[in-house]
Design a protein around this motif. Structure first.
Motif, PDB file in Angstrom:
ATOM      1  N   ARG A 268       0.691  -1.254   0.094  1.00  0.00           N
ATOM      2  CA  ARG A 268       0.041  -0.093   0.038  1.00  0.00           C
ATOM      3  C   ARG A 268       0.881   1.364   0.189  1.00  0.00           C
ATOM      4  NH1 ARG A 268      -4.425  -0.227   4.589  1.00  0.00           N
ATOM      5  NH2 ARG A 268      -2.663  -0.011   5.931  1.00  0.00           N
ATOM      6  N   GLU A 269       0.523   2.310  -0.694  1.00  0.00           N
ATOM      7  CA  GLU A 269       1.253   3.330  -0.888  1.00  0.00           C
ATOM      8  C   GLU A 269       0.352   4.790  -0.692  1.00  0.00           C
ATOM      9  OE1 GLU A 269       3.021   3.998  -4.533  1.00  0.00           O
ATOM     10  OE2 GLU A 269       1.102   3.883  -5.655  1.00  0.00           O
ATOM     11  N   PHE A 270       1.062   5.717  -0.016  1.00  0.00           N
ATOM     12  CA  PHE A 270       0.224   7.210  -0.017  1.00  0.00           C
ATOM     13  C   PHE A 270       0.215   7.790  -1.360  1.00  0.00           C
ATOM     14  CE2 PHE A 270      -0.683  10.831   2.129  1.00  0.00           C
ATOM     15  CZ  PHE A 270       0.028  11.949   1.443  1.00  0.00           C
ATOM     16  N   VAL A 271      -1.016   8.204  -1.388  1.00  0.00           N
ATOM     17  CA  VAL A 271      -1.248   9.120  -2.871  1.00  0.00           C
ATOM     18  C   VAL A 271      -1.564  10.810  -2.478  1.00  0.00           C
ATOM     19  CG1 VAL A 271      -3.086   9.187  -4.386  1.00  0.00           C
ATOM     20  CG2 VAL A 271      -2.475   6.956  -3.792  1.00  0.00           C
ATOM     21  N   ALA A 272      -2.217  10.856  -1.307  1.00  0.00           N
ATOM     22  CA  ALA A 272      -2.477  12.306  -1.139  1.00  0.00           C
ATOM     23  C   ALA A 272      -3.080  12.374   0.020  1.00  0.00           C
ATOM     24  CB  ALA A 272      -3.512  12.879  -2.136  1.00  0.00           C
ATOM     25  N   GLY A 273      -2.511  13.722   0.747  1.00  0.00           N
ATOM     26  CA  GLY A 273      -3.316  14.045   1.801  1.00  0.00           C
ATOM     27  C   GLY A 273      -3.508  15.428   2.127  1.00  0.00           C
ATOM     28  N   ILE A 274      -4.282  15.790   2.951  1.00  0.00           N
ATOM     29  CA  ILE A 274      -4.934  17.186   3.478  1.00  0.00           C
ATOM     30  C   ILE A 274      -4.968  17.356   4.764  1.00  0.00           C
ATOM     31  CG2 ILE A 274      -7.213  16.315   3.052  1.00  0.00           C
ATOM     32  CD1 ILE A 274      -7.755  19.133   1.865  1.00  0.00           C
ATOM     33  N   THR A 275      -4.422  18.661   5.057  1.00  0.00           N
ATOM     34  CA  THR A 275      -4.541  18.769   6.752  1.00  0.00           C
ATOM     35  C   THR A 275      -6.093  18.974   7.324  1.00  0.00           C
ATOM     36  OG1 THR A 275      -4.248  21.065   6.094  1.00  0.00           O
ATOM     37  CG2 THR A 275      -2.190  19.889   6.845  1.00  0.00           C
ATOM     38  N   TRP A 276      -6.114  19.015   8.495  1.00  0.00           N
ATOM     39  CA  TRP A 276      -7.410  19.096   9.012  1.00  0.00           C
ATOM     40  C   TRP A 276      -8.281  20.235   8.708  1.00  0.00           C
ATOM     41  CZ3 TRP A 276      -8.801  23.213  11.953  1.00  0.00           C
ATOM     42  CH2 TRP A 276      -8.086  23.968  12.481  1.00  0.00           C
ATOM     43  N   SER A 277      -7.373  21.522   8.404  1.00  0.00           N
ATOM     44  CA  SER A 277      -8.216  22.663   8.111  1.00  0.00           C
ATOM     45  C   SER A 277      -8.328  22.815   6.671  1.00  0.00           C
ATOM     46  CB  SER A 277      -7.135  23.916   8.683  1.00  0.00           C
ATOM     47  OG  SER A 277      -5.921  23.829   7.704  1.00  0.00           O
ATOM     48  N   GLY A 278      -7.593  21.953   5.828  1.00  0.00           N
ATOM     49  CA  GLY A 278      -7.823  21.920   4.259  1.00  0.00           C
ATOM     50  C   GLY A 278      -6.987  23.029   3.813  1.00  0.00           C
TER      51      GLY A 278
END
Length: 122
Positions: A45-55
């Protein structure tokens, strides 16, 4: 506790687009970082994209930069992944995930969805 349910996967031709959505339940959604991971057959499994809690900040893996966009709506408890110019190498099971604390790929994530299949044909 946060429960995550993905939707929007399917079969698409190379060059096409798909939009994945993740619906979250739980009162703490707006305070956790969110992300998308994927796992291709026979691969880790690999990371694709992430976003902080605030966006306010996002991070994409090099393999999807310029093609994928992650976004979230804290009012609706959803996080989406817009995938454009899809390639056969993007095929896999896509998982929505949440993490208490900072957005990072170097530490475990706390919440996981069941996954949705994305297949890109050549």
């Amino acid at each position: 506790q946060v429960q995550l349910v993905e939707s929007g996967g399917g079969l698409v031709q190379a060059g096409g687009s798909l939009r994945l959505s993740c619906a979250a339940s739980g009162r703490t959604f707006s305070s956790i970082a969110m992300g998308w991971f994927r796992q291709a057959p026979g691969k880790e499994r690999e990371f694709v994209a992430g976003i902080t809690w605030s966006g306010t900040a996002t991070y994409n893996a090099d393999s999807v930069k310029g093609r994928f966009t992650i976004s979230r709506d804290n009012g609706k408890n959803t996080v989406d992944l817009q995938m454009n110019r899809l390639k056969p190498d993007d095929t896999g099971v896509y998982y929505c995930a949440g993490r208490r604390g900072i957005l990072t790929t170097g530490r475990p994530w706390d919440y996981w969805g069941q996954g949705t299949q994305v297949t890109v044909s050549s």
